[in-house]
Design a protein around this motif. Structure first.
Motif, PDB file in Angstrom:
ATOM      1  N   GLU A 189       0.778  -1.242   0.000  1.00  0.00           N
ATOM      2  CA  GLU A 189       0.000   0.000   0.000  1.00  0.00           C
ATOM      3  C   GLU A 189       0.806   1.288   0.000  1.00  0.00           C
ATOM      4  OE1 GLU A 189      -3.239  -0.001  -0.614  1.00  0.00           O
ATOM      5  OE2 GLU A 189      -2.911  -2.154  -0.808  1.00  0.00           O
ATOM      6  N   LYS A 190       2.118   1.220   0.192  1.00  0.00           N
ATOM      7  CA  LYS A 190       2.891   2.456   0.191  1.00  0.00           C
ATOM      8  C   LYS A 190       3.360   2.782  -1.222  1.00  0.00           C
ATOM      9  CE  LYS A 190       4.417   2.375   5.002  1.00  0.00           C
ATOM     10  NZ  LYS A 190       5.573   2.407   5.938  1.00  0.00           N
ATOM     11  N   HIS A 191       3.473   4.079  -1.526  1.00  0.00           N
ATOM     12  CA  HIS A 191       3.823   4.543  -2.870  1.00  0.00           C
ATOM     13  C   HIS A 191       2.921   3.852  -3.898  1.00  0.00           C
ATOM     14  CE1 HIS A 191       7.142   6.758  -1.201  1.00  0.00           C
ATOM     15  NE2 HIS A 191       7.576   5.655  -0.611  1.00  0.00           N
ATOM     16  N   HIS A 402      12.056  -0.152  -3.592  1.00  0.00           N
ATOM     17  CA  HIS A 402      11.136   0.686  -4.354  1.00  0.00           C
ATOM     18  C   HIS A 402      10.357  -0.188  -5.338  1.00  0.00           C
ATOM     19  CE1 HIS A 402      12.574   4.989  -3.554  1.00  0.00           C
ATOM     20  NE2 HIS A 402      13.072   4.202  -2.602  1.00  0.00           N
ATOM     21  N   ASN A 403       9.328   0.384  -5.922  1.00  0.00           N
ATOM     22  CA  ASN A 403       8.530  -0.367  -6.882  1.00  0.00           C
ATOM     23  C   ASN A 403       9.374  -0.837  -8.059  1.00  0.00           C
ATOM     24  OD1 ASN A 403       5.676  -0.542  -6.026  1.00  0.00           O
ATOM     25  ND2 ASN A 403       5.838   1.688  -5.927  1.00  0.00           N
ATOM     26  N   CYS A 404       8.983  -1.980  -8.600  1.00  0.00           N
ATOM     27  CA  CYS A 404       9.699  -2.574  -9.734  1.00  0.00           C
ATOM     28  C   CYS A 404       8.926  -2.445 -11.042  1.00  0.00           C
ATOM     29  CB  CYS A 404       9.968  -4.053  -9.466  1.00  0.00           C
ATOM     30  SG  CYS A 404      11.046  -4.363  -8.043  1.00  0.00           S
ATOM     31  N   VAL A 419       8.350  -2.361  -0.910  1.00  0.00           N
ATOM     32  CA  VAL A 419       8.298  -3.030   0.389  1.00  0.00           C
ATOM     33  C   VAL A 419       9.024  -2.152   1.392  1.00  0.00           C
ATOM     34  CG1 VAL A 419       8.926  -5.077   1.712  1.00  0.00           C
ATOM     35  CG2 VAL A 419       8.300  -5.308  -0.708  1.00  0.00           C
ATOM     36  N   GLU A 420       8.414  -1.884   2.519  1.00  0.00           N
ATOM     37  CA  GLU A 420       9.041  -1.138   3.604  1.00  0.00           C
ATOM     38  C   GLU A 420       8.662  -1.820   4.914  1.00  0.00           C
ATOM     39  OE1 GLU A 420       8.561   3.237   3.259  1.00  0.00           O
ATOM     40  OE2 GLU A 420       7.680   2.801   1.298  1.00  0.00           O
ATOM     41  N   ILE A 421       9.495  -2.755   5.322  1.00  0.00           N
ATOM     42  CA  ILE A 421       9.233  -3.565   6.512  1.00  0.00           C
ATOM     43  C   ILE A 421      10.394  -3.387   7.479  1.00  0.00           C
ATOM     44  CG2 ILE A 421       8.859  -5.887   7.406  1.00  0.00           C
ATOM     45  CD1 ILE A 421       6.578  -4.891   5.641  1.00  0.00           C
ATOM     46  N   ALA A 422      10.092  -3.009   8.694  1.00  0.00           N
ATOM     47  CA  ALA A 422      11.141  -2.761   9.676  1.00  0.00           C
ATOM     48  C   ALA A 422      11.950  -4.025   9.933  1.00  0.00           C
ATOM     49  CB  ALA A 422      10.532  -2.256  10.974  1.00  0.00           C
ATOM     50  N   SER A 423      13.276  -3.856   9.948  1.00  0.00           N
ATOM     51  CA  SER A 423      14.141  -4.946  10.382  1.00  0.00           C
ATOM     52  C   SER A 423      14.145  -4.957  11.905  1.00  0.00           C
ATOM     53  CB  SER A 423      15.554  -4.744   9.841  1.00  0.00           C
ATOM     54  OG  SER A 423      16.074  -3.505  10.285  1.00  0.00           O
TER      55      SER A 423
END
Length: 519
Positions: A189-191, A402-404, A419-423
């Motif tokens: 859902e981001k960007h 970033h988006n592909c 994808v933006e998932i916290a490590s």
């Protein structure tokens, strides 16, 4: 396309140098990690050849990515931390992380001169000569031949490692490959498009075909492919009138390239200034934000393995996309006037990237080739579910891609790949992630295009970590030379001691998060 004067990825050599060098360590790539590697090698008393294909040292750190992607400052040590302290001294501070591009360039240039390192510009690879499983000599297109005992591929593209014949990959592994969750094809859902937009050339008519940049292949969740995350240019902009260069219509502007964005705006979308991140002296580091922005989504997949002429073409299409986007935002009637009126206060900086009209010379190659070593860093290392052995650095940033590409789902366009998932807490990167597999090239180290899955690389790929890994590569190379061993046989206990003496941080630190800067 009408290239900006002086703004190129590649130009064929205009003259031959016919120069031969013999040294301990040859570093291919004069970006931030390459500069750090050269300085570290000189401090070790090693002879060095630093080769840069382009015309600038410092890579993205001087090319506009100056709102530093930190993650956790406590994980940053050694010469990487010294760089930010040297930048700080330029501003009368102890250290500084949100600097101007020209200041970063000054720091790197002065530091190389202080260390006595010459950078050989225009050094595009022509030939890599192998002997007995080692690189013996490399030759550039302009006639520079370098024989060395150790080689470090500090490029963003991994060109030297590819020519050396080591194992590497390009693109996204399927989730099943390493038992991951966030690799492969992802529609999150981001960007992302927040309003429905028709993807067809003629709205409502699938028979008319798809708009430019929309991929006809279906989205299969978690499936692997050869796609890489989008590239862009980081823009150093200002609203200080006396330092501002106004955005103008670029030669060859094609309004049809932005029809997707026009439809999005007509649906009710209003662009924002959310990624105009403040630096100093009235400047911002402007980055991609939202569904359609400075990322030229889907236009870079051929780049990692393309020849230099094709990379130049892709580079110029990215320049055209970004400059055209700025003009579209400024001028097109589909764009809300409230945004246009604010944007007109902004422009390029007269005192940045002077030779190219304020436009960065550095394409943001976020991901290209990646080594496949005996250790492959995966999301399990990022989250702390697994721990890499023989640590030489820590990473701490979000697992970030970033988006592909753009795809069609349920009759509307959707972005795919972000994808933006916290490590987890700062996690170790193992030595074997930056050396080829045992039995492969015995005198090569790869600190940027390291052995990691696509999504783990998305966490590791930040400039401070790149510099840290480059210094670790030098310490390992020096030890291999002293011991007369292959890099795969370097005794880790001794390497660890050298890293600690150099101020590197290889053990866990407190999980104190610095603001995530924005990829």
């Amino acid at each position: 396309m009408n290239p900006i004067a002086g703004l190129h990825y590649y130009l064929p050599p205009s003259e031959q140098r016919d120069l031969a060098l013999d040294c301990d360590v040859c570093i291919y790539g004069g970006n931030s990690g390459g500069v750090i590697a050269a300085i570290a090698a000189k401090r070790r008393g090693l002879s060095v050849a630093l080769l840069e294909p382009g015309r600038h040292v410092g890579g993205l750190t001087v090319g506009g990515l100056t709102l530093t992607d930190i993650g956790n400052k406590q994980a940053i040590g050694g010469l990487s931390r010294e760089f930010y302290r040297r930048v700080g001294r330029k501003y009368g501070k102890e250290e500084f992380w949100t600097f101007e591009p020209h200041v970063a360039a000054e720091v790197f240039t002065e530091w190389l001169a202080e260390a006595g390192v010459e950078c050989h510009f225009g050094s595009f690879l022509a030939e890599v000569e192998m002997k007995d499983g080692r690189i013996r000599r490399i030759t550039t297109e302009h006639g520079l031949a370098v024989t060395a005992r150790m080689f470090i591929d500090a490029s963003y593209e991994g060109d030297l490692m590819a020519r050396a014949g080591v194992s590497f990959t390009v693109g996204r592994e399927a989730n099943a490959t390493y038992g991951e969750t966030w690799n492969g094809s992802q529609v999150l859902e981001k960007h992302q498009f927040e309003l429905p937009v028709d993807p067809h050339v003629v709205e409502g008519d699938p028979a008319s075909g798809l708009l430019p940049g929309i991929d006809p292949e279906p989205h299969v969740p978690g499936a692997g492919d050869a796609r890489v995350q989008a590239y862009n240019f980081r823009l150093c902009l200002t609203d200080v009138a006396e330092n501002r260069l106004a955005f103008t219509e670029p030669a060859g502007y094609r309004r049809e390239d932005y029809e997707l964005l026009a439809r999005y705006c007509r649906a009710g979308f209003v662009p924002s200034f959310q990624k105009f991140d403040g630096l100093i002296h009235g400047k911002v580091d402007a980055n991609n934000h939202g569904a359609v922005s400075t990322d030229f989504i889907g236009a870079n997949h051929a780049f990692p393995e393309a020849d230099y002429a094709e990379r130049e073409r892709i580079f110029q299409t990215h320049v055209a996309w970004v400059k055209g986007l700025l003009w579209f935002w400024m001028s097109d009637p589909a764009v809300p006037k409230v945004f246009q009126s604010r944007l007109r206060a902004w422009g390029f900086c007269r005192d940045e990237f002077i030779g190219t009209g304020g436009f960065s010379h550095a394409l943001y190659v976020r991901e290209a080739r990646r080594l496949v070593g005996d250790l492959v860093m995966t999301e399990h290392h990022c989250t702390g579910a697994q721990r890499a052995e023989e640590p030489v650095a820590l990473a701490a940033y979000t697992m970030d891609s970033h988006n592909c590409r753009r795809v069609v789902l349920d009759g509307v366009v959707r972005n795919e790949g972000n994808v933006e998932i916290a490590s987890g807490p700062p996690y170790p990167i193992g030595w074997r992630a930056i050396v080829p597999r045992r039995g492969e090239c015995a005198n090569l180290l790869v600190p940027f295009c390291l052995s990691a899955s696509h999504i783990a690389f998305g966490s590791i790929r930040m400039e401070p970590v790149f510099m840290i890994l480059a210094e670790a590569a030098v310490e390992g190379a020096a030890l291999a030379l002293e011991k007369g061993t292959a890099v795969q046989e370097v005794p880790y206990a001794e390497l660890r001691e050298r890293l600690l003496r150099a101020g590197q941080i290889v053990e866990p630190v407190a999980d104190v998060r610095d603001r995530q800067r924005g990829e």
